[in-house]
Structures are given as structure tokens and as C-alpha cells.
Design an enzyme around this catalytic site. Structure first.
Site, PDB file in Angstrom:
ATOM      1  N   ASP A  72       0.847  -1.205   0.000  1.00  0.00           N
ATOM      2  CA  ASP A  72       0.000   0.000   0.000  1.00  0.00           C
ATOM      3  C   ASP A  72       0.879   1.251   0.000  1.00  0.00           C
ATOM      4  OD1 ASP A  72       0.786  -0.729   2.688  1.00  0.00           O
ATOM      5  OD2 ASP A  72      -0.656   0.706   3.482  1.00  0.00           O
ATOM      6  N   GLU A 134       0.040  -1.192   5.622  1.00  0.00           N
ATOM      7  CA  GLU A 134       1.138  -0.815   6.523  1.00  0.00           C
ATOM      8  C   GLU A 134       1.018   0.640   6.929  1.00  0.00           C
ATOM      9  OE1 GLU A 134       5.151   0.738   7.678  1.00  0.00           O
ATOM     10  OE2 GLU A 134       3.871   1.378   6.057  1.00  0.00           O
TER      11      GLU A 134
HETATM   12 ZN   LIG Z   1       6.833   2.246   3.993  1.00  0.00          ZN
END
Ligand SMILES: [Zn+2]
Length: 383
Positions: A72, A134
């Protein structure tokens, strides 16, 4: 274009902003891997719209190396770019695109290495561990790590390819963020003493947090960090509806970042204790119905590996740089340490200083260094 650059171009073209699905990108990765006969497994989240990916090159046995990257990236909303953020664009040896540094560059290098890793006839596996979400609190990788520990999978070490300009990074701070919502009692401002002003409670918390930040600054320090101590910051306050109404609602949003040796829960317990033993009781003396509630927005643990650990020495040799540092940004390394007990370093192409900004880029020379590092690491750790 090198194979890594071609794959990076393809990865950047998928808009995998954390709020969106990453399944199309993962389908691309699975297709790519299966073209070399490598099977991969998706571990979906509860919505089914996002997934982590686990794939193994070489023998599927204990030991070996995990290459970890998140798929992401942060939003481009409100940013002005010189070229389309989802079209990898070369200007003077710099490849511009959202996620080019953070951290599709490392993911691309890991994928591009696959045919050579296969040809190396590895004795121990190289695993690819790609995660989702993340950027919003290291959410996705937790499911992946649970899955691995349920399966009894025991790799020996992990490289998290966050952008470190290919320096070996031995730790990162942990972090937590909270929202604290106060309610009071709204009255016409001409009758202010009859109300309970929620903004005043919020302000009391903000002043207390400033003192906590000062205490963290005077607390444990670690010279491997640019900013050597734990930090705390109030990021947002909201409250009130009109100038002539005593406000019934106010919210304070804050985050703190801790060294591994500073206990996250202790920091929070102190803040929560102040609210429930002083700030709220004072408010309730004026209005018994006043309330305070905390909501945790995210948490992730700090990471540290001893600078003399074999993995660190070997990695310094591999990248040809004898220095190391620790970084203040959050990453998944602490979770690999906490959940699997894996010796883990961060090392990847590009600079964190251009990440999360318009015109994010990775230098072609950095990708070439990542390519070389991955081959040497496989040779060193898995042959
Ligand atoms: Zn990163």
C-alpha cells in the site's frame, strides 16, 4: 529498463492507496511468480478486499530469509505532482511515482530477483512476504504473521525493504495514537458558569501531554537515532460549535513514538490516569454527566537488533557500508521481532525524505544497489 524497473513501472500503475483494494496488484504478482513455477498464497483481511502474499523460492523448510515489503501507499489527494503519480516517469536517473521509494522499489527488486534465485538452487528458502495496510498502522502484516506462526513456519531472518538509501538500519521507534473525546454540558455563553466546557478539559489534557513529552525527552535516549529520545505530539483538536455556546464536545488526537526500552503501555497509563483521576473529576464537580473516552487509532511495537548481531555484520558486508542507524518512522520490523522473534534489519532503496510527498522518487542507482544486495544476501544466507 532493467527487469526491476519494468516491474516497478507495473506496480506503481496500481493505485494501492491504503483505503483501496490491493487485489489487482496481488493478482499481477501471483501471475508473475507462477510464470516461474512459484506458488504463492494470499492471506485476506476480513473484508476480502485486501490481501497479504506469501511465496517461497527454494526448498520449503525452516531457516532462510524473509523479504518483506508493504504494497500500500499513502494518498496523493491534494498533492501537486510534476508528472502523473501512477505513471513511473524517468527524469535524470530518478524514477518518479507514488510508492517508488516507499516501498514498491524494494518489492520490484525482490520480484525481479526470482529467476536468478531459482537458478541458484538454494539450500534454504527465500520467502516473499508482501503486506497490505502498513501505512495506516501496520495492520495487514499481523494476519500474515499469525498465519505463519499457526503453520509453524520458522524462517531465520528478515529484511524489511523500507527506504533507507541501502544503509543497514537496526531499529525503529514504536508508536501509538489515540483520540480522547470529552463531553461537557452546553449552555448559552452568557450563562457560562452553569455549563461544563469540554474544550477546557481538552486544553487541560493538551497541557498535561506537553509535560509528558518533556519527560520523554529527558528519559532514555539512543544515539543511533537522529532524534535520540521518545517523542509525543498533539496532532489535532476539535471542539465547539459557536462562539456563544459553551461547548459540550471536544476531541484531542495525539501520538507518541517510543524507544524499545520505553514501555508504551506505561506512557498511556499515565495519560489515562491523569484524565480519570484529575481532569474528568474536576469536570464532573460542575456537571456529573461529563465524560471522557479514549479510542486507540493504532499501535505498533518498536524494533531493535544488536549492532553486533551476525545478521547486521553480514548485511553491512553485503551492502559495503560499515555504518548503521535507527529510524523514527514506523515499520513492520518490530512485529516480525515481536510475533516471530526474527532477527530483522531494515534496508531498501530510496530515501524516506521523499516518501509521503509529491514527486516521490527512487534513483535508478538505488534500485541497482538493491538488486545486487538481494543476490548477495541469498548467496550469503541461503546457499
Ligand atoms: Zn513504507
Amino acid at each position: 529498463m532493467t527487469p526491476t524497473e519494468r516491474i516497478l513501472r507495473d506496480l506503481v500503475a496500481f493505485d494501492t492507496t491504503s483505503a483501496k483494494s490491493n487485489l489487482e496488484l496481488m493478482a499481477y504478482v501471483q501471475d508473475y511468480l507462477s510464470s516461474f513455477g512459484i506458488a504463492s498464497r494470499l492471506i485476506h483481511d476480513a473484508t476480502g478486499n485486501k490481501a497479504n502474499l506469501w511465496a517461497t523460492v527454494g526448498p520449503d523448510r525452516d531457516g532462510g530469509l524473509v523479504l518483506n515489503g508493504h504494497t500500500d501507499c499513502v494518498p496523493v489527494v491534494g498533492e501537486v505532482w510534476q508528472s502523473d503519480p501512477f505513471t513511473l516517469t524517468n527524469r535524470d536517473g530518478k524514477l518518479f511515482g507514488r510508492g517508488s521509494a516507499d516501498m514498491k522499489g524494494f518489492v520490484a527488486a525482490s520480484l525481479a530477483a526470482v529467476p536468478e534465485l531459482i537458478a541458484m538452487n538454494l539450500e534454504r528458502p527465500v520467502h516473499l512476504a508482501l503486506s497490505h495496510d502498513e501505512e495506516i498502522g501496520c495492520i495487514g502484516v499481523r494476519t500474515l504473521l499469525r498465519d505463519l506462526s499457526d503453520r509453524g513456519q520458522k524462517p531465520a531472518m528478515c529484511i524489511v525493504g523500507e527506504p533507507t538509501l541501502m544503509q543497514v538500519v537496526t531499529g525503529h521507534k514504536g508508536g501509538r495514537a489515540y483520540r480522547c473525546h470529552f463531553t461537557g454540558h452546553a449552555v448559552h455563553s452568557s450563562l457560562a458558569p452553569q455549563g461544563q466546557n469540554a474544550i477546557e478539559s481538552a486544553a487541560a489534557l493538551v497541557m498535561f501531554l506537553k509535560g509528558v513529552a518533556a519527560d520523554l525527552a529527558a528519559g532514555p535516549s539512543d544515539a543511533d537515532f537522529d532524534l535520540v529520545h521518545s517523542t509525543l505530539s498533539v496532532g489535532m483538536i476539535q471542539g465547539g460549535t459557536a462562539i456563544n455556546i459553551v461547548p459540550a464536545d471536544a476531541t484531542v488526537t495525539f501520538e507518541f513514538r517510543n524507544l524499545l526500552e520505553v514501555d508504551q503501555q506505561e506512557i498511556f497509563d499515565r495519560i489515562e490516569g491523569e484524565v480519570f483521576s484529575r481532569i474528568l473529576p474536576e469536570a464532573q464537580q460542575r456537571f456529573p454527566g461529563a465524560s471522557a473516552t479514549f479510542e486507540q487509532i493504532y499501535e505498533y511495537p518498536a524494533h531493535a537488533i544488536n549492532a553486533n548481531a551476525p545478521l547486521v555484520s553480514a548485511m553491512k558486508h553485503i551492502v559495503g557500508r560499515n555504518d548503521h542507524s535507527k529510524v523514527a518512522f514506523g515499520a513492520e520490523a518490530g512485529l516480525f521481532l515481536r510475533e516471530l522473534g526474527l532477527p530483522t534489519v531494515l534496508c531498501g532503496p530510496g530515501s524516506i525524505s521523499v516518501a509521503h510527498r509529491p514527486d516521490e522518487y527512487v534513483e535508478r542507482s538505488q534500485l541497482a544497489k538493491a538488486d545486487a544486495m538481494l543476490r548477495r544476501a541469498a548467496q550469503e544466507f541461503c546457499k
